[in-house]
Scaffold this motif. Structure first.
Motif, short mmCIF file in Angstrom:
data_model
loop_
_atom_site.label_atom_id
_atom_site.label_comp_id
_atom_site.label_asym_id
_atom_site.label_seq_id
_atom_site.Cartn_x
_atom_site.Cartn_y
_atom_site.Cartn_z
N MET A 169 34.06 42.09 38.54
CA MET A 169 33.85 43.31 37.76
C MET A 169 35.12 43.75 37.05
N THR A 170 36.22 43.82 37.78
CA THR A 170 37.46 44.27 37.16
C THR A 170 37.92 43.30 36.07
N LYS A 171 37.74 42.01 36.30
CA LYS A 171 38.12 41.00 35.30
C LYS A 171 37.26 41.15 34.03
N GLU A 172 35.95 41.31 34.23
CA GLU A 172 35.04 41.46 33.09
C GLU A 172 35.30 42.76 32.32
N PHE A 173 35.53 43.86 33.04
CA PHE A 173 35.81 45.13 32.37
C PHE A 173 37.06 45.01 31.49
N LYS A 174 38.10 44.36 32.01
CA LYS A 174 39.33 44.20 31.25
C LYS A 174 39.12 43.32 30.01
N ALA A 175 38.30 42.28 30.16
CA ALA A 175 38.08 41.33 29.06
C ALA A 175 37.16 41.90 27.98
N ILE A 176 36.16 42.69 28.35
CA ILE A 176 35.13 43.12 27.40
C ILE A 176 35.42 44.49 26.80
N TYR A 177 35.84 45.44 27.63
CA TYR A 177 35.95 46.83 27.17
C TYR A 177 37.41 47.21 26.96
N VAL A 178 37.74 47.62 25.76
CA VAL A 178 39.10 48.04 25.46
C VAL A 178 39.41 49.41 26.09
N TYR A 218 38.45 50.43 29.01
CA TYR A 218 38.65 50.34 30.47
C TYR A 218 40.13 50.40 30.84
N PRO A 219 40.97 49.50 30.29
CA PRO A 219 42.38 49.59 30.68
C PRO A 219 43.06 50.87 30.19
N LEU A 220 42.57 51.41 29.07
CA LEU A 220 43.19 52.61 28.52
C LEU A 220 42.81 53.89 29.25
N LEU A 221 41.53 53.97 29.66
CA LEU A 221 41.01 55.23 30.19
C LEU A 221 40.61 55.19 31.68
N LEU A 222 40.02 54.09 32.11
CA LEU A 222 39.39 54.09 33.43
C LEU A 222 40.11 53.30 34.52
N GLU A 223 40.94 52.38 34.15
CA GLU A 223 41.48 51.44 35.14
C GLU A 223 42.14 52.14 36.33
N GLY A 224 42.97 53.14 36.07
CA GLY A 224 43.67 53.83 37.16
C GLY A 224 42.70 54.51 38.13
N LYS A 225 41.77 55.29 37.59
CA LYS A 225 40.80 56.01 38.43
C LYS A 225 39.88 55.02 39.15
N TYR A 226 39.44 54.00 38.40
CA TYR A 226 38.53 53.00 38.97
C TYR A 226 39.21 52.27 40.13
N GLU A 227 40.47 51.91 39.94
CA GLU A 227 41.22 51.22 41.01
C GLU A 227 41.37 52.12 42.23
N ASP A 228 41.67 53.39 41.99
CA ASP A 228 41.84 54.32 43.13
C ASP A 228 40.56 54.42 43.94
N VAL A 229 39.45 54.69 43.26
CA VAL A 229 38.17 54.91 43.94
C VAL A 229 37.61 53.61 44.50
#
Length: 196
Positions: free
Chosen positions: A115-124, A126-137
């Protein structure tokens, strides 16, 4: 030295040290019998009287183990006991249960990585807005799931002392032991029906 003086000195010497030079042993010295060190330290051993079967039954009749509270013990004693599994059945259930948990652990880890690999590859975004919160939760939830699976592995394998809840409160040991047996029966029952 004159002879009189020599005799006098010899007499004084014999009076003072004559008893030490006496070669005959004195029989009037009493020695205490030697006691073993263990007995000297801890006292005489208690006399062990074996109990009869009736005495054992009478002593155990109203026994409540100190590790469980009265209400838990009453609930446990009121339920009909689950019959124990034979060694073959238990080994089979443990093997099947641990195999399933290992597969779930691998699959959960794979999904998290994928999931994390796909989110990084497909959605720009994700790394800009969600990655930090997503990783925490999600990383916290993933760790909790892995810890739970590890506890369940200990439970199925019979290492009930290693289950985190039992480490925190040993009174739960009896309940987990009973749940383990029930769980093993359900695993065997499920796979027996699956093979039919």
């Amino acid at each position: 030295m004159p002879k009189e003086e020599k005799d006098k000195n010899q007499e004084v010497f014999d009076q003072a040290f004559g008893s030490l030079l006496n070669t005959e042993p004195e029989n009037n010295i009493e020695q205490e019998p030697e006691t073993p060190l263990e007995e000297a330290l801890f006292g005489p051993p208690e006399e062990h009287v074996p109990l009869t079967e009736k005495e054992w039954a009478a002593a155990a009749e109203n026994y409540i183990p100190p590790s469980v509270s009265d209400e838990h013990w009453e609930q446990f004693a009121a339920r009909p006991p689950i019959p124990p599994l034979d060694r073959e059945q238990e080994a089979r259930a443990v093997q099947l249960g641990l195999q399933e948990l290992r597969k779930m652990k691998e699959y959960t880890h794979y999904i998290y990585q994928h999931m994390t690999k796909e989110f990084k590859a497909i959605y720009v975004t994700y790394p800009l807005l969600l990655e930090g919160k997503y990783e925490d939760v999600y990383a916290g939830a993933h760790k909790d799931i892995m810890d739970t699976i590890e506890d369940l592995e200990h439970l199925i394998a019979g290492d009930i002392d290693a289950v985190q809840a039992v480490k925190n409160d040993f009174k739960l040991f009896q309940q987990f032991e009973e749940q383990r047996l029930s769980l093993l029966y359900k695993i065997i029952d499920f796979y027996n029906k699956k093979l039919l």
